[in-house]
Motif scaffolding. Structure first.
Motif, PDB file in Angstrom:
ATOM      1  N   ALA A 133      86.957 -26.502  -2.352  1.00 17.97           N
ATOM      2  CA  ALA A 133      86.996 -25.044  -2.315  1.00 17.97           C
ATOM      3  C   ALA A 133      86.702 -24.439  -3.688  1.00 17.97           C
ATOM      4  CB  ALA A 133      88.362 -24.577  -1.810  1.00 17.97           C
ATOM      5  N   CYS A 134      87.234 -25.038  -4.742  1.00 17.99           N
ATOM      6  CA  CYS A 134      86.988 -24.536  -6.101  1.00 17.99           C
ATOM      7  C   CYS A 134      85.523 -24.686  -6.481  1.00 17.99           C
ATOM      8  CB  CYS A 134      87.879 -25.265  -7.109  1.00 17.99           C
ATOM      9  SG  CYS A 134      89.617 -24.783  -7.025  1.00 17.99           S
ATOM     10  N   LYS A 138      83.185 -21.488  -7.365  1.00 12.27           N
ATOM     11  CA  LYS A 138      82.604 -21.409  -8.713  1.00 12.27           C
ATOM     12  C   LYS A 138      81.086 -21.362  -8.672  1.00 12.27           C
ATOM     13  CE  LYS A 138      82.548 -23.813 -13.171  1.00 12.27           C
ATOM     14  NZ  LYS A 138      83.065 -24.975 -13.944  1.00 12.27           N
ATOM     15  N   HIS A 139      80.475 -22.111  -7.749  1.00 11.28           N
ATOM     16  CA  HIS A 139      79.015 -22.230  -7.702  1.00 11.28           C
ATOM     17  C   HIS A 139      78.450 -21.495  -6.480  1.00 11.28           C
ATOM     18  CE1 HIS A 139      79.230 -25.222 -10.918  1.00 11.28           C
ATOM     19  NE2 HIS A 139      80.208 -25.794 -10.250  1.00 11.28           N
ATOM     20  N   ASN A 157      82.563 -13.247   3.031  1.00 13.04           N
ATOM     21  CA  ASN A 157      82.898 -14.372   2.154  1.00 13.04           C
ATOM     22  C   ASN A 157      82.820 -15.719   2.870  1.00 13.04           C
ATOM     23  OD1 ASN A 157      83.351 -13.299  -0.454  1.00 13.04           O
ATOM     24  ND2 ASN A 157      85.293 -12.433   0.246  1.00 13.04           N
ATOM     25  N   LYS A 158      81.849 -15.843   3.770  1.00 12.62           N
ATOM     26  CA  LYS A 158      81.647 -17.121   4.448  1.00 12.62           C
ATOM     27  C   LYS A 158      80.229 -17.619   4.193  1.00 12.62           C
ATOM     28  CE  LYS A 158      85.089 -17.171   8.103  1.00 12.62           C
ATOM     29  NZ  LYS A 158      85.338 -17.476   9.532  1.00 12.62           N
ATOM     30  N   ILE A 159      80.108 -18.943   4.114  1.00 10.59           N
ATOM     31  CA  ILE A 159      78.831 -19.589   3.813  1.00 10.59           C
ATOM     32  C   ILE A 159      78.101 -19.896   5.118  1.00 10.59           C
ATOM     33  CG2 ILE A 159      77.724 -21.526   2.651  1.00 10.59           C
ATOM     34  CD1 ILE A 159      80.309 -21.850   1.013  1.00 10.59           C
ATOM     35  N   HIS A 191      89.491 -13.252  -4.683  1.00  7.31           N
ATOM     36  CA  HIS A 191      89.973 -13.283  -6.064  1.00  7.31           C
ATOM     37  C   HIS A 191      88.947 -13.936  -6.999  1.00  7.31           C
ATOM     38  CE1 HIS A 191      93.974 -11.848  -5.127  1.00  7.31           C
ATOM     39  NE2 HIS A 191      94.095 -12.746  -4.170  1.00  7.31           N
ATOM     40  N   PRO A 192      88.948 -13.574  -8.285  1.00  5.30           N
ATOM     41  CA  PRO A 192      88.129 -14.292  -9.268  1.00  5.30           C
ATOM     42  C   PRO A 192      88.618 -15.724  -9.408  1.00  5.30           C
ATOM     43  CG  PRO A 192      89.589 -12.721 -10.349  1.00  5.30           C
ATOM     44  CD  PRO A 192      89.676 -12.439  -8.887  1.00  5.30           C
ATOM     45  N   LEU A 193      87.797 -16.576 -10.001  1.00 10.23           N
ATOM     46  CA  LEU A 193      88.033 -18.018  -9.994  1.00 10.23           C
ATOM     47  C   LEU A 193      89.402 -18.420 -10.537  1.00 10.23           C
ATOM     48  CD1 LEU A 193      86.903 -20.823  -9.412  1.00 10.23           C
ATOM     49  CD2 LEU A 193      85.917 -20.829 -11.716  1.00 10.23           C
TER      50      LEU A 193
END
Length: 224
Positions: A133-134, A138-139, A157-159, A191-193
């Protein structure tokens, strides 16, 4: 999976076939089962269980916990996004639980869920979810997002899943990463990373998943 019989040459010299090879400390086998690497990880951690017992008995719990984070956690996290969904991953999880029991002086049959939670340590499946998930968070530029395709999408917010027709593709690291990230509660992904990592870690410690299937079938509660 079918083996490919190929003869490769470099400068007129035949390159020898091998069933596995080590690249940057990760053992890759010809069928991508990750079993040789899993055996290597288990052997490393098995030898360290005794050290954790000794540290707990001769020093204190805090010292053993520091040793866990310095050695066990680093071994588990190295390349985990590649081999964390392997068929034999439970072998590593069993050894991780032995390490946790050693730190807490727990009996071999004692459940480890409350121990993971009290120590603020991620179970191996939760650690795999966290790393995947991180990476996705991040990428973001490596993926196609529903928000980019259509404004006011029903999937914020889904890929977007890439085309996939084979079983091997379904279990691939890339597709599993998308599946794991899309399953996260929507408020968390906003949220930000730095904040994302903290909140995700706290939530995963509280849930303490024992398998990826348990996570994917879990009815998530909103996270503030």
């Amino acid at each position: 999976m079918t083996k490919l019989n190929m003869t490769l040459k470099c400068n007129d010299k035949i390159i020898e076939n091998t069933t596995s090879t080590t690249f940057l400390g990760i053992i890759m086998d010809e069928l991508c089962t990750w079993l040789p690497h899993i055996v290597k990880v288990c052997n490393k951690l098995d030898r360290f269980v005794y050290a954790l017992h000794r540290l707990k008995n001769t020093a204190d719990k805090s010292t053993a916990l520091t040793a866990y984070h310095g050695y066990v956690a680093s071994v588990l996290r190295y390349g985990l996004i590649l081999w964390g969904n392997a068929r034999d991953i439970n072998r590593v999880f069993i050894v991780q639980k032995r390490c946790i029991r050693a730190i807490c002086s727990a009996a071999p049959r004692d459940t480890c869920k409350p121990l993971f939670q009290n120590l603020n340590i991620l179970s191996l499946p939760s650690l795999y979810i966290y790393e995947m998930a991180c990476f996705a968070h991040k990428h973001r530029t490596l993926f196609t997002w529903y928000d980019d395709i259509k404004k006011n999408s029903r999937h914020p917010n889904k890929i977007v899943y890439p085309p996939c027709r084979t079983t091997f593709c379904q279990r691939s690291c890339y597709r599993m990463l998308i599946k794991i990230y899309n399953k996260l509660p929507a408020p968390l992904k906003s949220h930000p990373l730095i904040i994302f990592k903290k909140k995700l870690h706290k939530w995963l410690v509280n849930q303490c998943f024992y398998s990826i299937e348990e996570y994917l079938n879990f009815n998530h509660i909103c996270i503030e």
